[in-house]
Design a protein around this motif. Structure first.
Motif, PDB file in Angstrom:
ATOM      1  N   GLN A 202     -23.072  14.392  10.471  1.00  0.00           N
ATOM      2  CA  GLN A 202     -23.985  15.419  10.977  1.00  0.00           C
ATOM      3  C   GLN A 202     -23.355  16.213  12.121  1.00  0.00           C
TER       4      GLN A 202
ATOM      5  N   ASP B 297     -20.874  18.614  10.635  1.00  0.00           N
ATOM      6  CA  ASP B 297     -21.590  19.703   9.962  1.00  0.00           C
ATOM      7  C   ASP B 297     -22.049  20.755  10.974  1.00  0.00           C
ATOM      8  N   ARG B 298     -22.551  20.300  12.129  1.00  0.00           N
ATOM      9  CA  ARG B 298     -22.973  21.258  13.164  1.00  0.00           C
ATOM     10  C   ARG B 298     -21.773  22.022  13.729  1.00  0.00           C
TER      11      ARG B 298
END
Length: 210
Positions: free
Chosen positions: A189, A192-193
């Motif tokens: 995550q 991904d950011r």
């Protein structure tokens, strides 16, 4: 077909031996089924997302950009999620992986980011589209920086005029995002950011014609 030869042994011993053979075969054939049932399940696969690109007029509005699959180093070529420690040694995050090879995922999400609002059109090589420019990318870093507890993404860019073959411009974009722990889902995550910020920077840069 499995074939077993039963020795010609007479008497009660031979009869008992012949009766026992089918039981042995059943047990032997059942063993692979038991072993496969005990194999470990595959690691969860994580996808990357394409952010919404703000729609605005650009110097290359209406132009066609060809986006090849990015180049990168060996450890980033596959689905494994990479980590670097303080000594810059490479390891892999256990219990997690990308949904596809990282370069192919990156290419797909970059094209989608152009599609999500940019006035510049983007396509893959071989799509049958005649491009005006080609955007070459190199993934320099896409990893957990364990020494800083950060997800780190760095990409170099080269924009080439396909008509003249000349390099228009180039730059390097990067993003860091804090990650609270080294678990697979948390690292995926965070990366991904970080990628979302990099993709928006790329689209803005290309749209500015620089």
């Amino acid at each position: 077909m499995l074939s077993v030869r039963i020795p010609a042994t007479g008497g009660r011993f031979g009869s008992r031996f012949r009766r026992s053979v089918p039981r042995v075969l059943v047990a032997a054939l059942a063993m692979p089924i038991f072993v496969s049932a005990c194999s470990s399940p595959p690691a969860p696969a994580f996808d990357l997302t394409a952010p919404a690109s703000p729609s605005r007029r650009s110097a290359l509005a209406g132009r066609q950009i060809v986006v090849p699959e990015p180049s990168t180093i060996g450890p980033l070529e596959a689905e494994r999620i990479v980590a670097h420690d303080a000594a810059n040694s490479i390891s892999y995050i256990s219990g997690a992986q990308w949904a596809d090879r990282l370069p192919r995922l990156f290419q797909a999400r970059l094209i989608q980011t152009f599609e999500n609002g940019s006035s510049v059109r983007a396509s893959r090589p071989g799509d049958g589209v005649v491009g005006d420019y080609q955007l070459n990318t190199n993934i320099r870093a896409f990893q957990l920086d364990a020494s800083r507890s950060e997800a780190y993404v760095e990409v170099s860019l080269n924009l080439v005029d396909l008509k003249s073959g000349k390099l228009v411009s180039g730059r390097v974009v990067s993003r860091r995002v804090p990650v609270p722990d080294g678990r697979g889902a948390t690292v995926a995550q965070g990366l991904d950011r970080a990628l979302s910020g990099v993709l928006l920077d790329i689209v803005r840069w290309v749209g500015g014609g620089r």
